[in-house]
Write a protein that holds these residues in place. Structure first.
Motif: not given
Length: 81
Positions: A3-15, A31-35, A63-74
């Motif tokens: 599931r985590r791999s699927q989520v990471e793939e989706t996050v990368r695709a959407v970005i 990195k975070n989305l601002r970075d 989702f407001a306080d998520i610090p970086h992409i890794g935490a977003l995926i988690d």
């Protein structure tokens, strides 16, 4: 695929869809989305699209306080494995 791999793939695709000029190699888990150059509208679009694609029931405010992409995926992966 986990599931985590699927989520990471989706996050990368959407970005990549919302920030098409961003090289995929720049999307690193620390990195975070601002970075990555996402302005406030881009960030809302990314999170909204992720919520939709991953059929999440969470409000966007969670989702407001998520610090970086890794935490977003988690965050998106939790409770779904």
């Amino acid at each position: 695929m986990s599931r985590r791999s699927q989520v990471e793939e989706t996050v990368r695709a959407v970005i990549g869809e919302i920030l098409p000029d961003l090289p995929a190699t720049d999307v690193t888990l620390d990195k975070n989305l601002r970075d990555l150059g996402a302005d406030s509208v881009d960030r809302v679009e990314i999170i909204s699209l992720l919520i939709h694609r991953l059929a999440s029931k969470e409000p966007i405010s969670d989702f407001a306080d998520i610090p970086h992409i890794g935490a977003l995926i988690d965050h998106l992966s939790k409770g779904s494995e």
